[in-house]
Design an enzyme around this catalytic site. Sequence first.
Site, PDB file in Angstrom:
ATOM      1  N   CYS A 119       0.820  -1.214   0.000  1.00 22.87           N
ATOM      2  CA  CYS A 119       0.000   0.000   0.000  1.00 22.87           C
ATOM      3  C   CYS A 119       0.850   1.259   0.000  1.00 22.87           C
ATOM      4  O   CYS A 119       0.656   2.152  -0.823  1.00 22.87           O
ATOM      5  CB  CYS A 119      -0.942  -0.009   1.203  1.00 22.87           C
ATOM      6  SG  CYS A 119      -1.859   1.529   1.357  1.00 22.87           S
ATOM      7  N   CYS A 174      -1.446   1.701  -3.065  1.00 23.97           N
ATOM      8  CA  CYS A 174      -2.450   2.762  -2.892  1.00 23.97           C
ATOM      9  C   CYS A 174      -1.874   4.173  -2.848  1.00 23.97           C
ATOM     10  O   CYS A 174      -2.393   5.067  -3.528  1.00 23.97           O
ATOM     11  CB  CYS A 174      -3.225   2.564  -1.589  1.00 23.97           C
ATOM     12  SG  CYS A 174      -3.465   0.876  -1.086  1.00 23.97           S
ATOM     13  N   LYS A 179       0.080   5.296  -6.049  1.00 27.53           N
ATOM     14  CA  LYS A 179      -0.944   5.275  -7.109  1.00 27.53           C
ATOM     15  C   LYS A 179      -1.845   6.509  -7.027  1.00 27.53           C
ATOM     16  O   LYS A 179      -2.102   7.173  -8.022  1.00 27.53           O
ATOM     17  CB  LYS A 179      -1.750   3.978  -6.988  1.00 27.53           C
ATOM     18  CG  LYS A 179      -2.853   3.756  -7.997  1.00 27.53           C
ATOM     19  CD  LYS A 179      -4.184   4.386  -7.651  1.00 27.53           C
ATOM     20  CE  LYS A 179      -4.704   4.153  -6.268  1.00 27.53           C
ATOM     21  NZ  LYS A 179      -5.233   2.847  -5.980  1.00 27.53           N
ATOM     22  N   TYR A 210      -8.893  -3.599 -10.911  1.00 29.70           N
ATOM     23  CA  TYR A 210      -8.545  -2.317 -10.280  1.00 29.70           C
ATOM     24  C   TYR A 210      -7.267  -1.712 -10.893  1.00 29.70           C
ATOM     25  O   TYR A 210      -7.236  -0.545 -11.283  1.00 29.70           O
ATOM     26  CB  TYR A 210      -8.260  -2.528  -8.792  1.00 29.70           C
ATOM     27  CG  TYR A 210      -9.414  -2.805  -7.902  1.00 29.70           C
ATOM     28  CD1 TYR A 210     -10.066  -4.034  -7.907  1.00 29.70           C
ATOM     29  CD2 TYR A 210      -9.834  -1.858  -6.970  1.00 29.70           C
ATOM     30  CE1 TYR A 210     -11.103  -4.302  -7.028  1.00 29.70           C
ATOM     31  CE2 TYR A 210     -10.875  -2.113  -6.083  1.00 29.70           C
ATOM     32  CZ  TYR A 210     -11.504  -3.345  -6.125  1.00 29.70           C
ATOM     33  OH  TYR A 210     -12.531  -3.595  -5.265  1.00 29.70           O
ATOM     34  N   GLU A 250      -7.083   1.696 -13.137  1.00 36.02           N
ATOM     35  CA  GLU A 250      -6.448   2.866 -12.503  1.00 36.02           C
ATOM     36  C   GLU A 250      -5.209   3.305 -13.279  1.00 36.02           C
ATOM     37  O   GLU A 250      -4.994   4.492 -13.524  1.00 36.02           O
ATOM     38  CB  GLU A 250      -6.091   2.554 -11.047  1.00 36.02           C
ATOM     39  CG  GLU A 250      -7.329   2.446 -10.157  1.00 36.02           C
ATOM     40  CD  GLU A 250      -7.014   2.176  -8.696  1.00 36.02           C
ATOM     41  OE1 GLU A 250      -5.865   1.773  -8.388  1.00 36.02           O
ATOM     42  OE2 GLU A 250      -7.913   2.368  -7.852  1.00 36.02           O
ATOM     43  N   HIS A 276     -27.225  21.574  -1.008  1.00 36.73           N
ATOM     44  CA  HIS A 276     -27.284  22.014  -2.393  1.00 36.73           C
ATOM     45  C   HIS A 276     -26.262  23.106  -2.660  1.00 36.73           C
ATOM     46  O   HIS A 276     -26.103  23.979  -1.812  1.00 36.73           O
ATOM     47  CB  HIS A 276     -28.689  22.534  -2.688  1.00 36.73           C
ATOM     48  CG  HIS A 276     -28.913  22.820  -4.137  1.00 36.73           C
ATOM     49  ND1 HIS A 276     -28.983  21.825  -5.073  1.00 36.73           N
ATOM     50  CD2 HIS A 276     -29.043  24.002  -4.793  1.00 36.73           C
ATOM     51  CE1 HIS A 276     -29.167  22.378  -6.269  1.00 36.73           C
ATOM     52  NE2 HIS A 276     -29.200  23.687  -6.120  1.00 36.73           N
ATOM     53  N   GLU A 326     -26.485  14.991  -2.896  1.00 30.76           N
ATOM     54  CA  GLU A 326     -27.872  15.266  -2.499  1.00 30.76           C
ATOM     55  C   GLU A 326     -28.855  14.366  -3.253  1.00 30.76           C
ATOM     56  O   GLU A 326     -29.963  14.111  -2.783  1.00 30.76           O
ATOM     57  CB  GLU A 326     -28.229  16.727  -2.707  1.00 30.76           C
ATOM     58  CG  GLU A 326     -28.270  17.179  -4.148  1.00 30.76           C
ATOM     59  CD  GLU A 326     -28.566  18.670  -4.292  1.00 30.76           C
ATOM     60  OE1 GLU A 326     -29.575  19.124  -3.736  1.00 30.76           O
ATOM     61  OE2 GLU A 326     -27.774  19.374  -4.958  1.00 30.76           O
TER      62      GLU A 326
HETATM   63  P1  NDP Z   1      -7.996  -7.866 -10.080  1.00 35.06           P
HETATM   64  O1  NDP Z   1      -8.301  -9.197  -9.530  1.00 35.06           O
HETATM   65  O2  NDP Z   1      -8.812  -6.700  -9.685  1.00 35.06           O
HETATM   66  O3  NDP Z   1      -7.999  -7.937 -11.658  1.00 35.06           O
HETATM   67  C1  NDP Z   1      -7.227  -8.880 -12.337  1.00 35.06           C
HETATM   68  C2  NDP Z   1      -7.629  -8.843 -13.781  1.00 35.06           C
HETATM   69  O4  NDP Z   1      -6.775  -9.673 -14.540  1.00 35.06           O
HETATM   70  C3  NDP Z   1      -9.040  -9.354 -14.012  1.00 35.06           C
HETATM   71  O5  NDP Z   1      -9.656  -8.515 -14.957  1.00 35.06           O
HETATM   72  C4  NDP Z   1      -8.836 -10.748 -14.530  1.00 35.06           C
HETATM   73  O6  NDP Z   1      -9.836 -11.175 -15.391  1.00 35.06           O
HETATM   74  C5  NDP Z   1      -7.539 -10.587 -15.292  1.00 35.06           C
HETATM   75  N1  NDP Z   1      -6.776 -11.824 -15.397  1.00 35.06           N
HETATM   76  C6  NDP Z   1      -6.452 -12.684 -14.407  1.00 35.06           C
HETATM   77  N2  NDP Z   1      -5.719 -13.706 -14.897  1.00 35.06           N
HETATM   78  C7  NDP Z   1      -5.565 -13.479 -16.207  1.00 35.06           C
HETATM   79  C8  NDP Z   1      -4.913 -14.179 -17.227  1.00 35.06           C
HETATM   80  N3  NDP Z   1      -4.260 -15.323 -17.012  1.00 35.06           N
HETATM   81  N4  NDP Z   1      -4.959 -13.674 -18.486  1.00 35.06           N
HETATM   82  C9  NDP Z   1      -5.624 -12.518 -18.732  1.00 35.06           C
HETATM   83  N5  NDP Z   1      -6.257 -11.800 -17.781  1.00 35.06           N
HETATM   84  C10 NDP Z   1      -6.231 -12.270 -16.524  1.00 35.06           C
HETATM   85  O7  NDP Z   1      -6.448  -7.662  -9.753  1.00 35.06           O
HETATM   86  P2  NDP Z   1      -5.553  -6.354  -9.748  1.00 35.06           P
HETATM   87  O8  NDP Z   1      -4.170  -6.804  -9.938  1.00 35.06           O
HETATM   88  O9  NDP Z   1      -6.114  -5.326 -10.630  1.00 35.06           O
HETATM   89  O10 NDP Z   1      -5.699  -5.883  -8.253  1.00 35.06           O
HETATM   90  C11 NDP Z   1      -5.413  -6.801  -7.207  1.00 35.06           C
HETATM   91  C12 NDP Z   1      -6.228  -6.476  -6.010  1.00 35.06           C
HETATM   92  O11 NDP Z   1      -5.640  -5.384  -5.337  1.00 35.06           O
HETATM   93  C13 NDP Z   1      -7.652  -6.054  -6.316  1.00 35.06           C
HETATM   94  O12 NDP Z   1      -8.507  -7.146  -6.422  1.00 35.06           O
HETATM   95  C14 NDP Z   1      -7.980  -5.175  -5.150  1.00 35.06           C
HETATM   96  O13 NDP Z   1      -8.489  -5.969  -4.118  1.00 35.06           O
HETATM   97  C15 NDP Z   1      -6.642  -4.575  -4.781  1.00 35.06           C
HETATM   98  N6  NDP Z   1      -6.531  -3.211  -5.310  1.00 35.06           N
HETATM   99  C16 NDP Z   1      -7.335  -2.269  -4.787  1.00 35.06           C
HETATM  100  C17 NDP Z   1      -7.292  -0.979  -5.244  1.00 35.06           C
HETATM  101  C18 NDP Z   1      -8.215   0.027  -4.653  1.00 35.06           C
HETATM  102  O14 NDP Z   1      -8.752  -0.216  -3.557  1.00 35.06           O
HETATM  103  N7  NDP Z   1      -8.468   1.146  -5.318  1.00 35.06           N
HETATM  104  C19 NDP Z   1      -6.363  -0.567  -6.302  1.00 35.06           C
HETATM  105  C20 NDP Z   1      -5.554  -1.653  -6.802  1.00 35.06           C
HETATM  106  C21 NDP Z   1      -5.646  -2.917  -6.315  1.00 35.06           C
HETATM  107  P3  NDP Z   1     -11.248 -11.724 -14.868  1.00 35.06           P
HETATM  108  O15 NDP Z   1     -12.041 -10.525 -14.466  1.00 35.06           O
HETATM  109  O16 NDP Z   1     -11.802 -12.432 -16.049  1.00 35.06           O
HETATM  110  O17 NDP Z   1     -10.953 -12.624 -13.724  1.00 35.06           O
END
Ligand code: NDP
Length: 457
Positions: free
Chosen positions: A42, A47, A50, A177, A181, A434, A439
């Site tokens: 983080c 976080c 980012k 995510y 982002e 407002h 709101e």
């Molecule tokens: P996510 O799980 O959010 O997203 C991973 C993405 O990669 C999904 O779209 C998934 O597809 C895809 N994917 C997974 N495996 C493959 C593959 N083999 N080939 C192609 N695509 C693939 O992970 P992130 O890394 O984006 O983030 C990790 C975690 O960190 C998040 O889940 C969140 O909990 C946390 N995070 C939170 C943030 C916040 O609070 N603002 C910011 C960044 C991270 P599919 O959808 O089909 O599974």
Amino acid sequence: MSEAFDLIVIGAGSGGVRAARVAATYGARVAIIEEYRVGGTCVIRGCVPKKLFVYASRFSDMFEIAGSFGWTVDARFDWPTLVANKDKEIARLEAAYVAALEKRGVGVIRDRAILTGSNSVELVKSGRVLEAKTILLATGGHPYIPDIPGKELGITSNEAFHLEKLPHSILIEGGGYVAVEFATVFAGLGVDTTIVYRGDCVLRGFDADLRQGVSVGLQERGIRLIYETNVRRLRKSGDDIVVSFSDEVDAPFGAVMFATGRNANVSGYGLDVAGVALTPGGHIAVDEYSRTSNPAIYAVGDVTGRSQLTPVAIREGAAFAETAFNNNPVAVDHSMIGTAVFSEPEVASIGLTEAEATTHGDIDVYLTRFRPMINTLSTKSERMMLKLVTLANGGMVLGCHILGPSAAEMIQLVAIPIGMGATKADFDRAMAMHPTAGEELVTFKTPTYRYRGGVKV
Ligand code: NDP
């Protein structure tokens, strides 16, 4: 000769640091062991940096509409300045974390720990052996990279924070995510940005209208979205990387970033020696009190796979310390967790999506889309969206979903009444402020549509 502690924490990220500090305030003699930097994903490469990058990228939106408010702006962006200032802030935060730990008497040890039994660890660099009645694993996770030819040419979010220069173009694989982002960040800083995602719309798991709205919003910012496609292969061509997609198309990009999820850090810690079992998904299996299959060893945060969110890890770390060091068993409630994606447009959510709620009885949906006031003087047509999903006829609010400026701030606050079981009637009692976007949440008159017996009417 071993050194004895009440608690050894492995991993000084959000969960581990909170657990160490709270346990120390209860009089425990605590050592926290970290092989990289104190603060974890983080603070060091998640976080915090980012969000700083997101702020940087949002200036371009402001410059775009500034003219409509009478300003003339001559804006130039310098990436090395942003990276250097970000690094300075992260170093300040890391030092503050270390100081806060040391103030409470926690020993901060820079090394890698390997479990040698239920109550002991060995440090790889120094060879020291430490013992403790209780051990907490808070080792976090790391980016997962699909096993494809040329994968070493790609970067992950880890490297994105330290690029020497911005690429002219970037392909980001993933639809979660990190993908959304970072696409926002790169596009906002002027990089020609493309997302390739294997699914049919980004942000799987979020409310369908939010997903659709963010998909449109990203495209309005010039981000190319390629759906139902994978990256098959990467190869170098001059300064570029040529990507072969699953639909047989090849295209060059200045950089390729994998945002394909994260795996738990469970290898090389001696978990098998200590009898710590994993879930089928490769996370450390824990009970409601974060206890692993070995009763002397606990685990919190991303490594447990319950929810990969910083505030959840912090809550789990504090609950662990209450349970193990204050004789006050506390189980964290993972049922109503608000979450935000700091994209443009921003996305935030709490509770059930509309689709999920339809399986919970008769429901009403209140939905509004409008142009945020800041855009009204400009030619920007982007709209924001607020949605309330409630039990029928003024009943309990089951979910709230917001797309647009300050979505995360609004969801953070509605998390309080929704967590208390507020009804639509409770929302209606609140006087509107407002002019705000929020709101809208307290001025919905009649449902936009209803579901009765699972059917939209
Ligand atoms: P996510 O799980 O959010 O997203 C991973 C993405 O990669 C999904 O779209 C998934 O597809 C895809 N994917 C997974 N495996 C493959 C593959 N083999 N080939 C192609 N695509 C693939 O992970 P992130 O890394 O984006 O983030 C990790 C975690 O960190 C998040 O889940 C969140 O909990 C946390 N995070 C939170 C943030 C916040 O609070 N603002 C910011 C960044 C991270 P599919 O959808 O089909 O599974």
